[in-house]
Design a protein around this motif. Structure first.
Motif, PDB file in Angstrom:
ATOM      1  N   ASP A   1       0.830  -1.205   0.000  1.00 19.51           N
ATOM      2  CA  ASP A   1       0.000   0.000   0.000  1.00 19.51           C
ATOM      3  C   ASP A   1       0.868   1.260   0.000  1.00 19.51           C
ATOM      4  O   ASP A   1       2.033   1.241   0.430  1.00 19.51           O
ATOM      5  CB  ASP A   1      -0.883   0.047   1.248  1.00 19.51           C
ATOM      6  CG  ASP A   1      -2.001  -0.970   1.233  1.00 19.51           C
ATOM      7  OD1 ASP A   1      -2.213  -1.614   0.189  1.00 19.51           O
ATOM      8  OD2 ASP A   1      -2.665  -1.130   2.288  1.00 19.51           O
ATOM      9  N   ARG A   2       0.272   2.358  -0.429  1.00 23.81           N
ATOM     10  CA  ARG A   2       0.885   3.667  -0.228  1.00 23.81           C
ATOM     11  C   ARG A   2       0.964   3.926   1.273  1.00 23.81           C
ATOM     12  O   ARG A   2       0.005   3.706   1.999  1.00 23.81           O
ATOM     13  CB  ARG A   2       0.028   4.740  -0.912  1.00 23.81           C
ATOM     14  CG  ARG A   2       0.209   6.160  -0.414  1.00 23.81           C
ATOM     15  CD  ARG A   2      -0.883   7.051  -0.991  1.00 23.81           C
ATOM     16  NE  ARG A   2      -0.974   8.341  -0.284  1.00 23.81           N
ATOM     17  CZ  ARG A   2      -1.693   8.573   0.788  1.00 23.81           C
ATOM     18  NH1 ARG A   2      -2.411   7.589   1.331  1.00 23.81           N
ATOM     19  NH2 ARG A   2      -1.725   9.778   1.340  1.00 23.81           N
ATOM     20  N   ALA A   3       2.121   4.399   1.739  1.00 22.93           N
ATOM     21  CA  ALA A   3       2.260   4.760   3.143  1.00 22.93           C
ATOM     22  C   ALA A   3       1.482   6.050   3.398  1.00 22.93           C
ATOM     23  O   ALA A   3       1.779   7.082   2.780  1.00 22.93           O
ATOM     24  CB  ALA A   3       3.728   4.952   3.508  1.00 22.93           C
ATOM     25  N   PRO A   4       0.490   6.023   4.278  1.00 33.29           N
ATOM     26  CA  PRO A   4      -0.315   7.231   4.505  1.00 33.29           C
ATOM     27  C   PRO A   4       0.439   8.253   5.346  1.00 33.29           C
ATOM     28  O   PRO A   4       1.377   7.926   6.073  1.00 33.29           O
ATOM     29  CB  PRO A   4      -1.538   6.704   5.258  1.00 33.29           C
ATOM     30  CG  PRO A   4      -1.029   5.493   5.987  1.00 33.29           C
ATOM     31  CD  PRO A   4       0.010   4.880   5.079  1.00 33.29           C
TER      32      PRO A   4
ATOM     33  N   GLY B   1      -2.215   8.021  13.728  1.00 33.33           N
ATOM     34  CA  GLY B   1      -2.997   7.677  12.548  1.00 33.33           C
ATOM     35  C   GLY B   1      -3.134   6.179  12.392  1.00 33.33           C
ATOM     36  O   GLY B   1      -3.542   5.464  13.315  1.00 33.33           O
ATOM     37  N   ALA B   2      -2.754   5.682  11.212  1.00 26.25           N
ATOM     38  CA  ALA B   2      -2.851   4.245  10.940  1.00 26.25           C
ATOM     39  C   ALA B   2      -1.656   3.458  11.443  1.00 26.25           C
ATOM     40  O   ALA B   2      -1.619   2.232  11.320  1.00 26.25           O
ATOM     41  CB  ALA B   2      -2.997   4.033   9.431  1.00 26.25           C
ATOM     42  N   TYR B   3      -0.662   4.139  12.020  1.00 26.38           N
ATOM     43  CA  TYR B   3       0.579   3.485  12.436  1.00 26.38           C
ATOM     44  C   TYR B   3       0.430   2.976  13.875  1.00 26.38           C
ATOM     45  O   TYR B   3       0.292   3.768  14.820  1.00 26.38           O
ATOM     46  CB  TYR B   3       1.759   4.451  12.296  1.00 26.38           C
ATOM     47  CG  TYR B   3       1.987   4.837  10.851  1.00 26.38           C
ATOM     48  CD1 TYR B   3       2.683   3.992   9.990  1.00 26.38           C
ATOM     49  CD2 TYR B   3       1.473   6.026  10.330  1.00 26.38           C
ATOM     50  CE1 TYR B   3       2.882   4.326   8.656  1.00 26.38           C
ATOM     51  CE2 TYR B   3       1.663   6.363   9.002  1.00 26.38           C
ATOM     52  CZ  TYR B   3       2.366   5.518   8.167  1.00 26.38           C
ATOM     53  OH  TYR B   3       2.541   5.851   6.850  1.00 26.38           O
ATOM     54  N   ARG B   4       0.498   1.653  14.034  1.00 25.43           N
ATOM     55  CA  ARG B   4       0.135   0.993  15.286  1.00 25.43           C
ATOM     56  C   ARG B   4       1.350   0.716  16.164  1.00 25.43           C
ATOM     57  O   ARG B   4       2.453   0.439  15.675  1.00 25.43           O
ATOM     58  CB  ARG B   4      -0.586  -0.330  14.988  1.00 25.43           C
ATOM     59  CG  ARG B   4      -1.937  -0.139  14.286  1.00 25.43           C
ATOM     60  CD  ARG B   4      -2.497  -1.463  13.825  1.00 25.43           C
ATOM     61  NE  ARG B   4      -3.823  -1.298  13.242  1.00 25.43           N
ATOM     62  CZ  ARG B   4      -4.961  -1.467  13.913  1.00 25.43           C
ATOM     63  NH1 ARG B   4      -4.928  -1.790  15.181  1.00 25.43           N
ATOM     64  NH2 ARG B   4      -6.120  -1.310  13.312  1.00 25.43           N
ATOM     65  N   ASN B   5       1.111   0.720  17.454  1.00 22.83           N
ATOM     66  CA  ASN B   5       2.162   0.465  18.434  1.00 22.83           C
ATOM     67  C   ASN B   5       2.771  -0.921  18.227  1.00 22.83           C
ATOM     68  O   ASN B   5       2.080  -1.887  17.913  1.00 22.83           O
ATOM     69  CB  ASN B   5       1.592   0.568  19.855  1.00 22.83           C
ATOM     70  CG  ASN B   5       2.661   0.416  20.923  1.00 22.83           C
ATOM     71  OD1 ASN B   5       3.730   1.009  20.823  1.00 22.83           O
ATOM     72  ND2 ASN B   5       2.377  -0.386  21.941  1.00 22.83           N
ATOM     73  N   GLY B   6       4.093  -1.008  18.398  1.00 27.10           N
ATOM     74  CA  GLY B   6       4.789  -2.281  18.333  1.00 27.10           C
ATOM     75  C   GLY B   6       5.009  -2.805  16.929  1.00 27.10           C
ATOM     76  O   GLY B   6       5.371  -3.975  16.769  1.00 27.10           O
ATOM     77  N   THR B   7       4.820  -1.960  15.917  1.00 28.03           N
ATOM     78  CA  THR B   7       4.893  -2.401  14.521  1.00 28.03           C
ATOM     79  C   THR B   7       5.995  -1.651  13.783  1.00 28.03           C
ATOM     80  O   THR B   7       6.246  -0.477  14.034  1.00 28.03           O
ATOM     81  CB  THR B   7       3.542  -2.169  13.823  1.00 28.03           C
ATOM     82  OG1 THR B   7       2.507  -2.811  14.577  1.00 28.03           O
ATOM     83  CG2 THR B   7       3.555  -2.733  12.410  1.00 28.03           C
TER      84      THR B   7
END
Length: 510
Positions: free
Chosen positions: A402-405, A462-468
């Protein structure tokens, strides 16, 4: 460009290093964008253009949201914003009906993940000027009046003779010389496609003083097609587009032809047309090159695919070709990746070009609002040989390919505890020629990543989740999304091997 009979193969050279990293043939939007991208990667670039100046004409005037993100990365958005403007509303006249006003483009407000939400109007000649100025800032330039008259390639590089009498030696050449590409023809690469409209159309840049510049004027007639006059921002001109119209015989004054068109198809007086700055006749075709590469010569932009102008896809797809190819050439030329990486250019771009051809053809001649599908924000590479999926799937959020948002970062600019000096947005971290590893929250990044990867620790946003971990390619697409640092450490081997290692959709070996 001067005609080429063929591109000859030659024995290996004497082992000396080529004088340039890349020879870019053609200084339209594609060639200029590619040259800018390569120069910021410290690649020596020669840009050869057969014309004695940048091509005139407004032609591709719509900059789609995804292309705005590309231009943002190249440092051009402030200039593009200042020079262009939003699309005006359509004012449509049809015989026997009152004039109707409506939006051709879907209006949308910027969001946290999409800073550019709708198409931006900028005449193509101005886009080229801005790209050329940026290229010069980066230490490059264009050699005008320099058509390629002979092109030879060997296992070490390419040698081109120019119409100026000079010779260029480079590691690679990229043909950005348009829909009638003589390089493509000389390579013996065919085009497969169809004629979308057998009748000719006209495009021109004209001055019509007194015509309302607050609307995009259109006169529609089922029998004769549409004639439209669109005010071009930052100028005192209109772009005239007329279906089922021709310029006439050689030597005939284009202004006379266009004044007659106004008399025949509009309620404007022909004498209102004061001046014609540019005029061209074309037939609408949709076709794609049978391949995008032969040896050390690659095709990009209209040399690789030609579109209907409907939906504003041609220039945008072409600039994104350059954006896809630039970082790959950069990694190969700097020794960070194997040459097989260049095979992924066609593998990624050809399917998308085919989709865009279908979209442009479907929209041709249809008076309907252009929505999200034309903005190209949904383009991705989920099936690319460069896309890797984690051994343990992660729920939700952006996926590999995916495109990085974009996203707003907490405490932007004030110094986040995990990353002092954190900027305001994710795109501020991605901007530049590097790949970026975003380690979110508790994710502890691995050591020993190659120098082209910049690691940044950020809080969840945003869409960027903890631990990822989100490994973002230099062109802003997600190569890998994982919770396992070992999979991040293993990924650079994919680029070192190019496409020769692994298959699309494969988990990264740990």
């Amino acid at each position: 460009m001067t005609a080429l009979n063929n591109v000859k193969d030659a024995p290996a050279g004497d082992g000396t290093a080529p004088g340039a990293g890349v020879l870019v043939i053609g200084a339209g939007p594609t060639g200029l964008a590619l040259a800018c991208d390569l120069r910021r990667r410290n690649i020596d670039v020669r840009v050869a253009e057969s014309r004695d100046r940048l091509a005139p004409g407004s032609r591709g005037k719509g900059i789609q949201p995804r292309t705005m993100e590309v231009l943002d990365d190249l440092g051009l958005v402030p200039a593009v914003r200042a020079a262009g403007g939003p699309y005006p509303r359509m004012l449509v006249r049809r015989p026997g009906l009152p004039a109707a006003e409506w939006d051709m483009v879907e209006r949308a407000e910027p969001g946290d993940d999409t800073p550019y939400a709708e198409v931006w109007m900028l005449p193509q000649w101005r886009t080229q000027e801005l790209l050329h100025a940026r290229l010069r800032e980066l230490g490059g330039d264009v050699e005008f009046g320099a058509g390629v008259t002979d092109l030879t390639q060997d296992p070490d590089g390419v040698t081109a003779r120019l119409s100026t009498g000079g010779t260029v030696r480079a590691r690679y050449a990229v043909a950005c010389d348009g829909g009638r590409s003589t390089v493509r023809a000389a390579l013996g690469i065919g085009m497969t496609g169809e004629t979308v409209d057998a009748e000719p159309s006209l495009v021109a840049d004209v001055r019509i003083p007194g015509l309302d510049r607050g609307h995009w004027h259109a006169w529609q007639d089922d029998a004769r097609g549409t004639l439209a006059l669109c005010p071009l921002p930052g100028t005192d001109t209109f772009q005239l587009v007329a279906q089922r119209a021709a310029l006439g015989a050689d030597g005939e004054d284009p202004a006379s032809v266009l004044r007659q068109l106004l008399a025949d198809r509009t309620d404007l007086a022909p004498e209102q047309l004061e001046e014609v700055l540019y005029a061209s006749q074309f037939r609408v075709n949709a076709a794609m090159a049978d391949r995008f590469r032969r040896g050390r010569v690659l095709l990009a932009g209209d040399a690789a695919h030609i579109h209907s102008p409907a939906g504003g896809q041609g220039l945008n797809t072409s600039v994104q070709d350059a954006y896809n190819l630039g970082w790959k050439l950069g990694l190969v030329l700097h020794g960070h990746a194997g040459e097989a990486l260049l095979d992924s250019y066609e593998e990624e771009r050809a399917p998308l070009a085919a989709q865009v051809l279908g979209l442009s053809t479907r929209l041709h001649g249809r008076a309907e609002r252009r929505g999200g599908e034309t903005g190209q924000l949904g383009i991705g590479y989920p099936d690319s040989p460069l896309t890797r999926y984690p051994a343990v799937p992660l729920p939700g959020g952006p996926a590999p390919g995916d495109r990085a948002p974009d996203a707003r970062l907490p405490s932007g600019g004030s110094g986040h505890a995990a990353a002092p000096g954190l900027p305001a947005r994710v795109f501020d971290l991605l901007r530049g020629p590097h790949a970026t590893l975003l380690a979110v929250g508790d994710a502890a990044p691995p050591r020993g990543l190659p120098p082209y990867v910049r690691t940044r620790v950020i809080p969840p946003a945003g869409a960027y989740r903890n631990g990822t971990f989100y490994l973002v390619r230099p062109d802003g697409y997600l190569a890998l999304v994982t919770g396992d640092p070992r999979e991040v450490a293993a990924y650079p081997a994919v680029l070192r091997a190019g496409t020769a290692e692994g298959t699309a959709g494969q988990a990264v070996a740990t």
